[in-house]
Design a protein around this motif. Structure first.
Motif, mmCIF file in Angstrom:
data_model
loop_
_atom_site.group_PDB
_atom_site.id
_atom_site.type_symbol
_atom_site.label_atom_id
_atom_site.label_comp_id
_atom_site.label_asym_id
_atom_site.label_seq_id
_atom_site.Cartn_x
_atom_site.Cartn_y
_atom_site.Cartn_z
ATOM 1 N N SER A 16 -71.784 -77.257 45.944
ATOM 2 C CA SER A 16 -72.087 -78.584 45.434
ATOM 3 C C SER A 16 -73.526 -78.922 45.811
ATOM 4 O O SER A 16 -73.874 -78.911 46.998
ATOM 5 N N ARG A 17 -74.357 -79.197 44.825
ATOM 6 C CA ARG A 17 -75.765 -79.501 45.068
ATOM 7 C C ARG A 17 -76.054 -80.947 44.683
ATOM 8 O O ARG A 17 -75.652 -81.388 43.603
ATOM 9 N N PRO A 18 -76.756 -81.682 45.530
ATOM 10 C CA PRO A 18 -77.102 -83.057 45.169
ATOM 11 C C PRO A 18 -78.199 -83.083 44.105
ATOM 12 O O PRO A 18 -79.016 -82.156 44.016
ATOM 13 N N ALA A 19 -78.210 -84.144 43.310
ATOM 14 C CA ALA A 19 -79.270 -84.295 42.325
ATOM 15 C C ALA A 19 -80.621 -84.475 43.009
ATOM 16 O O ALA A 19 -81.656 -84.062 42.483
ATOM 17 N N ASP A 20 -80.601 -85.088 44.186
ATOM 18 C CA ASP A 20 -81.833 -85.334 44.939
ATOM 19 C C ASP A 20 -81.587 -84.965 46.395
ATOM 20 O O ASP A 20 -81.021 -85.740 47.159
ATOM 21 N N GLN A 23 -82.202 -84.725 52.574
ATOM 22 C CA GLN A 23 -81.966 -84.578 54.004
ATOM 23 C C GLN A 23 -81.982 -83.096 54.374
ATOM 24 O O GLN A 23 -81.433 -82.265 53.642
ATOM 25 N N PRO A 24 -82.577 -82.744 55.536
ATOM 26 C CA PRO A 24 -82.766 -81.324 55.893
ATOM 27 C C PRO A 24 -81.529 -80.679 56.506
ATOM 28 O O PRO A 24 -81.575 -80.105 57.592
ATOM 29 N N PHE A 25 -80.418 -80.787 55.785
ATOM 30 C CA PHE A 25 -79.161 -80.198 56.247
ATOM 31 C C PHE A 25 -78.538 -79.370 55.131
ATOM 32 O O PHE A 25 -78.732 -79.649 53.941
ATOM 33 N N ILE A 26 -77.765 -78.366 55.532
ATOM 34 C CA ILE A 26 -76.888 -77.616 54.639
ATOM 35 C C ILE A 26 -75.514 -77.620 55.296
ATOM 36 O O ILE A 26 -75.376 -77.221 56.453
ATOM 37 N N PHE A 27 -74.507 -78.100 54.590
ATOM 38 C CA PHE A 27 -73.142 -78.115 55.117
ATOM 39 C C PHE A 27 -72.392 -76.897 54.579
ATOM 40 O O PHE A 27 -72.464 -76.590 53.385
ATOM 41 N N CYS A 28 -71.660 -76.218 55.462
ATOM 42 C CA CYS A 28 -70.878 -75.044 55.074
ATOM 43 C C CYS A 28 -69.447 -75.162 55.590
ATOM 44 O O CYS A 28 -69.222 -75.639 56.706
ATOM 45 N N CYS A 29 -68.512 -74.716 54.762
ATOM 46 C CA CYS A 29 -67.100 -74.653 55.145
ATOM 47 C C CYS A 29 -66.622 -73.220 54.897
ATOM 48 O O CYS A 29 -66.019 -72.919 53.856
ATOM 49 N N ASP A 69 -73.717 -86.164 48.063
ATOM 50 C CA ASP A 69 -74.772 -86.738 47.244
ATOM 51 C C ASP A 69 -76.153 -86.538 47.858
ATOM 52 O O ASP A 69 -77.166 -86.812 47.200
ATOM 53 N N LEU A 70 -76.197 -86.078 49.117
ATOM 54 C CA LEU A 70 -77.473 -85.987 49.832
ATOM 55 C C LEU A 70 -77.823 -84.565 50.267
ATOM 56 O O LEU A 70 -79.000 -84.236 50.407
ATOM 57 N N GLY A 155 -78.264 -67.893 52.150
ATOM 58 C CA GLY A 155 -79.644 -67.502 52.391
ATOM 59 C C GLY A 155 -80.605 -68.171 51.421
ATOM 60 O O GLY A 155 -81.710 -68.590 51.806
ATOM 61 N N GLY A 156 -80.191 -68.303 50.163
ATOM 62 C CA GLY A 156 -81.029 -68.966 49.182
ATOM 63 C C GLY A 156 -81.231 -70.434 49.497
ATOM 64 O O GLY A 156 -82.340 -70.971 49.347
ATOM 65 N N LEU A 157 -80.177 -71.100 49.940
ATOM 66 C CA LEU A 157 -80.291 -72.509 50.316
ATOM 67 C C LEU A 157 -81.231 -72.681 51.500
ATOM 68 O O LEU A 157 -82.032 -73.631 51.543
ATOM 69 N N ILE A 158 -81.135 -71.777 52.467
ATOM 70 C CA ILE A 158 -81.995 -71.878 53.649
ATOM 71 C C ILE A 158 -83.462 -71.720 53.253
ATOM 72 O O ILE A 158 -84.327 -72.496 53.690
#
Length: 290
Positions: A16-20, A23-29, A69-70, A155-158
């Protein structure tokens, strides 16, 4: 949503990617996947309810829409006992497979010896998942179709986050049993930063303070200090941190039945308060970096 039995032999992941992304976080489950391939159920004599006790069940449902959303949210759809993405791809148990493996150079790691390598041999209750060895081609297929696409996405998100922000924190959401054998009941929250190696003290303290403000009991690194994701991606000197968050399952679910508890919504609201507090406190720095 409860577990699904799917025809797909190798379920993938969700992103899930926010439109904008502000914030400098990536959440993973990584361990809350509950799409069980029919082939897995055909290979294992264990009932689905037993297999599901290996899940970090419903952790993904604790991530509020506000956060989605963030910040991006990455989750494995496949169950962790099918493929565990919080392990090295080389943590393969040769005794689980017939035939040669491409690379099992970490086959003597503590996790593999305990039965919980990248393709686990044991369920959470210690029972054998499979009555006989799997073909080595099965290890290759699970890594190819499940493990590597998940890590490619992470890795791409990072790398994208490093271009967007001065630093990024991967928040790896997990759950843990309510007790650890003779050690008794575990705290509400365990934060794992590999004893300070996978993220900065400032990053860890931000989350610890937010959980404490919501009246959770919090400890660090005991008994869970972090796994492969923290060790592989956590590079504070290169502006990438990883913080593993373990949530006590008894707070939001029936552990025996692997079902959401009656107070699930109320507990999810507390987690939302924690996340909201972190994002609000971090907002000035995120805006300043743009």
């Amino acid at each position: 949503m409860v577990a699904r039995i799917v025809k797909d032999s190798y379920p993938g992941h969700t992103l899930s990617r926010p439109a904008d992304w502000r914030q400098p976080f990536i959440f993973c489950c990584p361990h809350s996947g509950r799409d069980y391939p029919r082939k897995l159920l055909g290979l294992s004599p264990l009932p689905l309810e037993t297999l599901r006790r290996s899940e970090d069940a419903y952790v993904d449902q604790l991530i509020p829409q506000m956060a989605q959303d963030l910040v991006p949210v990455l989750g494995a759809s496949f169950p962790r006992l099918f493929v565990d993405v919080n392990r090295s791809p080389r943590e393969l148990d040769p005794l689980l497979f017939s035939g040669p493996l491409d690379d099992a150079s970490e086959s003597r790691s503590n996790r593999v010896v305990a039965g919980f390598g990248v393709i686990p041999k044991l369920a959470a209750d210690g029972r054998q998942i499979y009555p006989s060895r799997l073909p080595s081609s099965e290890a290759k297929s699970r890594l190819k179709h499940c493990y590597r696409p998940y890590h490619k996405a992470l890795g791409g998100l990072i790398e994208e986050a490093r271009r967007r922000f001065p630093s990024v924190l991967v928040v790896d959401w997990h759950s843990m049993p309510s007790s650890a054998g003779s050690s008794g009941r575990l705290p509400d929250i365990v934060l794992g930063d590999l004893h300070g190696a996978s993220c900065t003290e400032e990053q860890a303290s931000l989350w610890e303070d937010a959980f404490r403000a919501e009246d959770f009991t919090v400890t660090r690194n005991a008994p869970y200090a972090g796994g492969y994701v923290a060790a592989h991606y956590g590079r504070p000197a290169d502006r990438v941190g990883v913080l593993q968050i373990e949530i006590n399952r008894s707070l939001y679910m029936d552990e025996r039945r692997v079902a959401r508890g009656r107070d699930f919504a109320a507990f999810a609201a507390r987690i939302e308060n924690v996340i909201d507090r972190v994002l609000m406190l971090n907002a000035p720095a995120a805006v300043a970096a743009e």
